[in-house]
Write an enzyme that holds these catalytic residues in place. Structure first.
Site, PDB file in Angstrom:
ATOM      1  N   CYS A 100       0.839  -1.206   0.000  1.00  0.00           N
ATOM      2  CA  CYS A 100       0.000   0.000   0.000  1.00  0.00           C
ATOM      3  C   CYS A 100       0.874   1.256   0.000  1.00  0.00           C
ATOM      4  O   CYS A 100       1.923   1.302   0.640  1.00  0.00           O
ATOM      5  CB  CYS A 100      -0.933   0.077   1.196  1.00  0.00           C
ATOM      6  SG  CYS A 100      -2.003  -1.336   1.351  1.00  0.00           S
ATOM      7  N   ARG A 136       3.742  -0.266  -4.890  1.00  0.00           N
ATOM      8  CA  ARG A 136       3.494  -0.760  -3.529  1.00  0.00           C
ATOM      9  C   ARG A 136       2.192  -1.557  -3.415  1.00  0.00           C
ATOM     10  O   ARG A 136       1.889  -2.116  -2.365  1.00  0.00           O
ATOM     11  CB  ARG A 136       3.450   0.418  -2.547  1.00  0.00           C
ATOM     12  CG  ARG A 136       4.739   1.199  -2.501  1.00  0.00           C
ATOM     13  CD  ARG A 136       4.625   2.375  -1.575  1.00  0.00           C
ATOM     14  NE  ARG A 136       4.554   1.984  -0.191  1.00  0.00           N
ATOM     15  CZ  ARG A 136       5.603   1.795   0.604  1.00  0.00           C
ATOM     16  NH1 ARG A 136       6.805   1.980   0.140  1.00  0.00           N
ATOM     17  NH2 ARG A 136       5.441   1.440   1.849  1.00  0.00           N
ATOM     18  N   TRP A 170      -2.606  -2.902  -1.589  1.00  0.00           N
ATOM     19  CA  TRP A 170      -2.235  -4.310  -1.720  1.00  0.00           C
ATOM     20  C   TRP A 170      -3.061  -5.013  -0.652  1.00  0.00           C
ATOM     21  O   TRP A 170      -2.851  -4.815   0.544  1.00  0.00           O
ATOM     22  CB  TRP A 170      -0.742  -4.490  -1.458  1.00  0.00           C
ATOM     23  CG  TRP A 170      -0.242  -5.877  -1.730  1.00  0.00           C
ATOM     24  CD1 TRP A 170       0.091  -6.420  -2.927  1.00  0.00           C
ATOM     25  CD2 TRP A 170      -0.024  -6.909  -0.761  1.00  0.00           C
ATOM     26  NE1 TRP A 170       0.513  -7.713  -2.770  1.00  0.00           N
ATOM     27  CE2 TRP A 170       0.446  -8.047  -1.449  1.00  0.00           C
ATOM     28  CE3 TRP A 170      -0.175  -6.997   0.629  1.00  0.00           C
ATOM     29  CZ2 TRP A 170       0.766  -9.244  -0.812  1.00  0.00           C
ATOM     30  CZ3 TRP A 170       0.138  -8.193   1.261  1.00  0.00           C
ATOM     31  CH2 TRP A 170       0.604  -9.299   0.542  1.00  0.00           C
ATOM     32  N   ASN A 223      -1.821   2.343   5.627  1.00  0.00           N
ATOM     33  CA  ASN A 223      -0.947   1.262   5.182  1.00  0.00           C
ATOM     34  C   ASN A 223      -0.493   0.535   6.446  1.00  0.00           C
ATOM     35  O   ASN A 223      -0.064   1.177   7.403  1.00  0.00           O
ATOM     36  CB  ASN A 223       0.255   1.877   4.439  1.00  0.00           C
ATOM     37  CG  ASN A 223       1.372   0.874   4.179  1.00  0.00           C
ATOM     38  OD1 ASN A 223       1.127  -0.317   4.054  1.00  0.00           O
ATOM     39  ND2 ASN A 223       2.601   1.361   4.108  1.00  0.00           N
ATOM     40  N   GLY A 224      -0.621  -0.784   6.471  1.00  0.00           N
ATOM     41  CA  GLY A 224      -0.214  -1.537   7.659  1.00  0.00           C
ATOM     42  C   GLY A 224      -1.324  -2.502   8.052  1.00  0.00           C
ATOM     43  O   GLY A 224      -2.258  -2.743   7.280  1.00  0.00           O
ATOM     44  N   GLU A 246      18.508 -16.691  -8.068  1.00  0.00           N
ATOM     45  CA  GLU A 246      17.996 -15.364  -8.395  1.00  0.00           C
ATOM     46  C   GLU A 246      17.413 -15.336  -9.822  1.00  0.00           C
ATOM     47  O   GLU A 246      16.365 -14.726 -10.067  1.00  0.00           O
ATOM     48  CB  GLU A 246      19.119 -14.333  -8.212  1.00  0.00           C
ATOM     49  CG  GLU A 246      18.800 -12.909  -8.601  1.00  0.00           C
ATOM     50  CD  GLU A 246      17.626 -12.276  -7.857  1.00  0.00           C
ATOM     51  OE1 GLU A 246      17.119 -12.860  -6.885  1.00  0.00           O
ATOM     52  OE2 GLU A 246      17.192 -11.192  -8.295  1.00  0.00           O
ATOM     53  N   LYS A 288      13.546 -14.416 -10.713  1.00  0.00           N
ATOM     54  CA  LYS A 288      13.163 -13.371 -11.669  1.00  0.00           C
ATOM     55  C   LYS A 288      12.120 -13.919 -12.640  1.00  0.00           C
ATOM     56  O   LYS A 288      11.110 -13.276 -12.903  1.00  0.00           O
ATOM     57  CB  LYS A 288      14.366 -12.855 -12.481  1.00  0.00           C
ATOM     58  CG  LYS A 288      15.360 -11.993 -11.761  1.00  0.00           C
ATOM     59  CD  LYS A 288      14.879 -10.614 -11.402  1.00  0.00           C
ATOM     60  CE  LYS A 288      14.155 -10.558 -10.121  1.00  0.00           C
ATOM     61  NZ  LYS A 288      14.823 -10.456  -8.866  1.00  0.00           N
ATOM     62  N   GLU A 312       8.610 -14.717 -10.920  1.00  0.00           N
ATOM     63  CA  GLU A 312       7.794 -13.606 -10.403  1.00  0.00           C
ATOM     64  C   GLU A 312       7.208 -12.734 -11.501  1.00  0.00           C
ATOM     65  O   GLU A 312       6.142 -12.159 -11.311  1.00  0.00           O
ATOM     66  CB  GLU A 312       8.549 -12.767  -9.366  1.00  0.00           C
ATOM     67  CG  GLU A 312       9.654 -11.910  -9.875  1.00  0.00           C
ATOM     68  CD  GLU A 312      10.299 -11.076  -8.769  1.00  0.00           C
ATOM     69  OE1 GLU A 312       9.613 -10.642  -7.847  1.00  0.00           O
ATOM     70  OE2 GLU A 312      11.520 -10.858  -8.850  1.00  0.00           O
ATOM     71  N   HIS A 317      20.694 -36.015  -6.924  1.00  0.00           N
ATOM     72  CA  HIS A 317      20.070 -36.550  -5.707  1.00  0.00           C
ATOM     73  C   HIS A 317      18.553 -36.405  -5.751  1.00  0.00           C
ATOM     74  O   HIS A 317      17.906 -36.407  -4.713  1.00  0.00           O
ATOM     75  CB  HIS A 317      20.669 -35.852  -4.480  1.00  0.00           C
ATOM     76  CG  HIS A 317      22.138 -36.059  -4.375  1.00  0.00           C
ATOM     77  ND1 HIS A 317      22.701 -37.250  -3.997  1.00  0.00           N
ATOM     78  CD2 HIS A 317      23.181 -35.244  -4.679  1.00  0.00           C
ATOM     79  CE1 HIS A 317      24.027 -37.162  -4.043  1.00  0.00           C
ATOM     80  NE2 HIS A 317      24.328 -35.941  -4.455  1.00  0.00           N
ATOM     81  N   LYS A 346       6.075  -4.167  -4.070  1.00  0.00           N
ATOM     82  CA  LYS A 346       7.512  -3.897  -3.989  1.00  0.00           C
ATOM     83  C   LYS A 346       8.035  -3.984  -2.561  1.00  0.00           C
ATOM     84  O   LYS A 346       9.104  -4.509  -2.309  1.00  0.00           O
ATOM     85  CB  LYS A 346       7.765  -2.498  -4.563  1.00  0.00           C
ATOM     86  CG  LYS A 346       9.212  -2.096  -4.603  1.00  0.00           C
ATOM     87  CD  LYS A 346       9.920  -2.794  -5.722  1.00  0.00           C
ATOM     88  CE  LYS A 346      11.413  -2.494  -5.760  1.00  0.00           C
ATOM     89  NZ  LYS A 346      12.133  -3.546  -6.472  1.00  0.00           N
TER      90      LYS A 346
HETATM   91  O1  M6R Z   1      13.111  -4.424   0.050  1.00  0.00           O
HETATM   92  P1  M6R Z   1      13.729  -5.774   0.303  1.00  0.00           P
HETATM   93  O2  M6R Z   1      15.035  -5.928  -0.381  1.00  0.00           O
HETATM   94  O3  M6R Z   1      13.813  -6.120   1.749  1.00  0.00           O
HETATM   95  O4  M6R Z   1      12.724  -6.804  -0.376  1.00  0.00           O
HETATM   96  C1  M6R Z   1      12.915  -8.179  -0.245  1.00  0.00           C
HETATM   97  C2  M6R Z   1      12.049  -8.953  -1.211  1.00  0.00           C
HETATM   98  O5  M6R Z   1      10.697  -8.692  -0.980  1.00  0.00           O
HETATM   99  C3  M6R Z   1      12.375  -8.616  -2.676  1.00  0.00           C
HETATM  100  O6  M6R Z   1      13.726  -8.807  -2.961  1.00  0.00           O
HETATM  101  C4  M6R Z   1      11.521  -9.480  -3.624  1.00  0.00           C
HETATM  102  O7  M6R Z   1      11.912 -10.819  -3.522  1.00  0.00           O
HETATM  103  C5  M6R Z   1      11.652  -8.985  -5.067  1.00  0.00           C
HETATM  104  N1  M6R Z   1      10.354  -8.874  -5.664  1.00  0.00           N
HETATM  105  C6  M6R Z   1      12.433  -9.873  -5.922  1.00  0.00           C
HETATM  106  O8  M6R Z   1      12.538  -9.390  -7.226  1.00  0.00           O
END
Ligand code: M6R
Length: 609
Positions: A2, A27, A74, A100-101, A482, A486, A489, A505, A604
Site C-alpha cells: 500500500c 506498492r 495491496w 498502510n499496515g 535469483e 526473476k 515472479e 540426488h 515492492k
Molecule cells: O526491500 P527488500 O530488499 O527487503 O525486499 C525483499 C524482497 O521482498 C524482494 O527482494 C523481492 O523478492 C523482489 N520482488 C524480488 O525481485
C-alpha cells in the site's frame, strides 16, 4: 504494501495526490482511491484495480480541492473490491482515513464498535480506525487520532481528514514508513520519496510513534503521548527523472540497463584501486571490535537473501569470519544464538521489509553489532541499525529487483574487503586484485547489455515452455536461484534454481525434453564439475542454454545455446552472470504479455509479515 499520499496547499490537490500515487503504484495495485475536502464535504472516488481505473473515474467525476489524501492498495484484509478500497469513513462521513499496515486487534475493536451500534461498510481492518476516531472526536482531530492509536496494536502509516477541521491533515506512523515533504505554503505526505520529488527535496522522516499535524504553512510532530518532538529535515539529492521510465518500455528494463551506473555509483569514493584500499565512512565498527566478531548472520528476504548467499563467500574468504545466511521470516522465529560478538547484517532494498526489520530488532535486543545494507534513504532499517551502508542505485520501481541486487553485491563486496583490511586477513596485492575486479564490473555489464537482442531471440524460443531449471554451483548457485526467482515472479512460469551438484540426488528425475536448463558455466574452480553436471542433464534430453565466458568458446557445441559474457575472477562473477538472466526473464515476460513492472499478487515493499 500500500502507498499513501496527502497534500494540503493551493494546488489542485487531487491531481497532486493522483500523481503521487502513480509513483507509489509499485506498492500495491489491487484498488486505489482519493478523498478530498470540497465545500466542507468529504468527496471520495475509489476504483478496483490499477490506477488507470481511478483516473477514468476522476476524469468523469473530478473533485476541486486543495486538500486531499489517497491510497493504492495491496489487499490484506478483505478482497480487492470497491467497498474494501481506501479511503474509509466513519459512520457520519465526517472523518476519512487512508492506511498502510495491519491493525492486529481489529476484530476485538470491531466487536466493541458494533456493540455501540456503529455499522461497517467494508471487511478491512482500517475501517475500525475511522470509527474509533469518530468515537473520540470532540472537536480536536489530533486528540481523537492520538486516543485511537493508543487503543490499537499493529502497524500503520495513516492520513486522516475531518470535514470540521479543513485546514489540516493528521498523519501518524508505526513500523511502516511515512515521509513529510516540506513546501512553501504547502506540505506533502507520502509513503516513499519518489512521490514527493517533483515538488520538494526537503523531507522529514517520521519516527515510530510520531503523530503529525500538517497544515499549509507548518507541520508539528508529537510522540504518542502528545509531547512535541523535533525531527531533522533531510535534503534528498535523488534525481526526479530517476523515477521516470526515460523512454524504456518498462521500469524493469530501464533498471537493468542502469546497472553499469548504479554499481559505479555504489563503489565511487569507496574503492581506490591504485592504493588497493577501501574506505567506508559509514561503518563505525573499529578494527578492535571487528576482531572480536565470532560470527556473521546475514538476514534478508527474496532477492536480498540471494545477495546475502553470495556475500557469505566474501566474508569467509576475505575476512575469515564464519558467516551464515538466513531468510528473515525463519530467523526471527527460531532462537539463534546471539551476543555482542555476533554481527547481524541485514540486507534490504526498501529498508522496510517487516521480517528483516524484526530480525534487526531481535539482534539489537541481544546486543549484537548491526549493519544494514539499504537502498532507500531514511528507511526504518537505516535508522535503527547501528551502521548503514547505502547502495546508490536510486529509486527501484520495478517490482522485480535488478539494480538493487547488483548494488547490494557491490556494497557487500566492499564491506568484506573493508573487514579484511581492518583484520589484516588479505595482503595488499590480493586486496588490489579484488578491488580492480570490482572496478571493471560496470564496463563488463555494459558489454553484456549489448547482447540484449540476442537474448531476446533466445527468449522467443523459450517462451512457450512451462517449466525451467536454473543450475549453478559455488558462487553462482545464488545467481541460479535469483535467475529462477526473476522468471517466476514476472512470467508466472515454474522455475527452479538448483545447486548443479545436487541434481543427481533427486531433481534430475524431472528433466525431459520439455524442461530447458539454464546453466551458469563460467570459468571457476568448479568449472569442470559444472560441465559434467550439465552433461548429465543434457543426457536426459533437456535443452541447455549456458552462460559461458568469451574465452570458453570451445564448449559452445556442448550446449543448445550459449550466452558469452566477459571473463572475471570467479569470486565476483555473480555480478555478471545475473545480467543475462535478468534480461531473459524480462523478455520472456513481455513475450507472454505479462505485467512486467507490476506482477500479480506482488508488491515492492513487503511491510507485513
Ligand atoms: O526491500 P527488500 O530488499 O527487503 O525486499 C525483499 C524482497 O521482498 C524482494 O527482494 C523481492 O523478492 C523482489 N520482488 C524480488 O525481485
Amino acid at each position: 504494501m500500500c502507498g499513501i499520499v496527502g497534500y494540503i496547499g493551493s494546488k489542485d490537490a487531487v491531481n497532486v495526490v493522483f500523481k503521487g500515487l502513480e509513483k507509489l503504484e509499485y506498492r500495491g495495485y489491487d484498488s486505489a482511491g482519493i478523498a478530498a475536502l470540497c465545500e466542507n464535504e468529504i468527496c471520495i472516488r475509489r476504483s478496483v484495480g490499477k490506477l488507470a481505473n481511478l483516473k477514468k473515474n476522476l476524469l468523469a467525476n473530478h473533485i476541486h480541492s486543495n486538500t486531499a489524501i489517497g491510497h493504492t492498495r495491496w489487499a490484506t484484509h478483505g478482497k480487492p473490491s470497491e467497498e474494501n478500497a481506501h479511503p474509509h469513513t466513519d459512520s457520519q462521513n465526517n472523518i476519512v482515513i487512508v492506511h498502510n499496515g495491519i491493525i492486529e486487534n481489529y476484530i476485538e475493536l470491531k466487536n466493541d464498535l458494533h456493540k455501540e451500534g456503529r455499522l461497517f461498510k467494508s471487511e478491512t481492518d482500517t475501517e475500525v480506525l475511522a470509527h474509533l476516531i469518530e468515537r473520540y472526536y470532540d472537536g480536536d482531530l489530533f486528540c481523537a487520532v492520538q486516543k485511537t492509536l493508543s487503543k490499537v496494536r499493529g502497524s500503520y502509516a495513516l492520513c486522516v481528514l475531518c470535514k470540521h477541521e479543513p485546514d489540516k491533515i493528521i498523519c501518524a506512523r508505526k513500523e511502516v514508513p511515512l515521509i513529510l515533504g516540506i513546501g512553501t505554503g504547502e506540505n506533502f505526505i507520502a509513503s516513499d520519496i519518489p512521490a514527493l520529488l517533483p515538488y520538494t527535496r526537503d523531507m522529514v522522516f517520521l519516527e515510530n510513534g510520531d503523530i503529525a499535524q500538517v497544515n499549509r504553512e507548518k507541520i508539528a510532530i508529537s510522540d504518542i503521548l502528545g509531547k512535541e518532538v523535533q525531527r531533522e529535515k533531510k535534503h534528498i539529492l535523488w534525481d526526479a527523472l530517476q523515477a521516470e521510465k526515460d523512454g524504456y518500455k518498462h521500469f524493469m528494463l530501464k533498471e537493468i540497463f542502469e546497472q553499469p551506473r548504479s554499481v559505479e555509483d555504489t563503489f565511487r569514493g569507496r574503492i581506490y584501486p591504485n592504493e588497493g584500499k577501501v574506505y567506508i565512512e559509514e561503518i563505525k565498527l573499529s578494527a578492535a571490535e571487528l576482531k572480536k566478531i565470532s560470527k556473521i548472520y546475514i538476514v534478508a528476504c527474496g532477492t536480498s537473501y540471494h545477495a546475502g548467499l553470495t556475500a557469505k563467500f566474501w566474508f569467509e574468504k576475505f575476512a575469515k569470519i564464519p558467516t551464515e545466511v538466513e531468510i528473515a521470516s525463519e530467523f526471527r522465529y527460531r532462537e539463534p544464538i546471539l551476543d555482542k560478538n555476533v554481527l547481524v547484517l541485514v540486507i534490504s532494498q526498501s529498508g522496510e521489509t517487516a521480517d528483516t526489520l524484526a530480525a534487526l530488532r531481535l539482534a539489537k535486543e541481544n546486543n549484537c553489532q548491526t549493519i544494514a545494507v539499504c537502498n532507500s534513504i531514511g528507511s526504518s532499517m537505516s535508522r535503527e541499525s547501528a551502521n548503514t551502508i547505502y547502495t546508490h542505485c536510486g529509486p527501484e520501481i520495478g517490482v522485480a529487483s535488478t539494480k538493487a541486487f547488483t548494488g547490494q553485491l557491490c556494497a557487500l563486496y566492499i564491506l568484506a574487503l573493508d573487514f579484511a583490511e581492518k583484520k589484516g586477513t588479505l595482503c595488499e596485492s590480493e586486496s588490489c586484485k579484488y578491488i580492480v575486479q570490482l572496478w571493471e564490473i560496470p564496463l563488463k555489464i555494459s558489454a553484456i547489455l549489448k547482447k540484449s537482442e540476442y537474448i531476446l531471440k533466445i527468449a522467443k524460443e523459450l517462451a512457450h515452455k512451462k517449466t525451467f531449471l536454473f543450475l549453478g554451483r559455488h558462487l553462482n548457485y545464488s545467481a541460479a536461484l535469483e535467475g529462477a526467482l526473476k522468471l517466476k515472479e514476472i512470467s508466472y512460469l515454474h522455475a527452479e534454481g538448483y545447486a548443479a551438484g545436487e541434481m543427481k540426488h533427486g531433481p534430475i528425475a524431472l528433466i525431459d525434453e520439455n524442461m530447458p536448463i539454464i546453466a551458469i558455466a563460467v570459468k571457476s574452480r568448479v568449472y569442470e564439475k559444472i560441465i559434467s553436471n550439465i552433461e548429465e542433464a543434457k543426457a536426459r534430453g533437456g535443452a541447455v542454454i549456458a552462460i559461458v565466458n568469451d574465452c570458453c568458446k570451445e564448449v559452445e557445441e556442448k550446449f543448445s545455446k550459449t550466452i558469452c559474457i566477459p571473463e572475471s575472477d570467479d569470486i565476483i562473477s555473480p555480478m555478471l552472470t545475473i545480467i543475462p538472466l535478468q534480461l531473459l526473464a524480462y523478455y520472456i515476460s513481455t513475450i507472454l504479455g505479462c505485467d512486467v513492472d507490476q506482477p500479480r499478487n506482488l508488491a515492492k515493499s513487503v511491510t507485513v509479515e
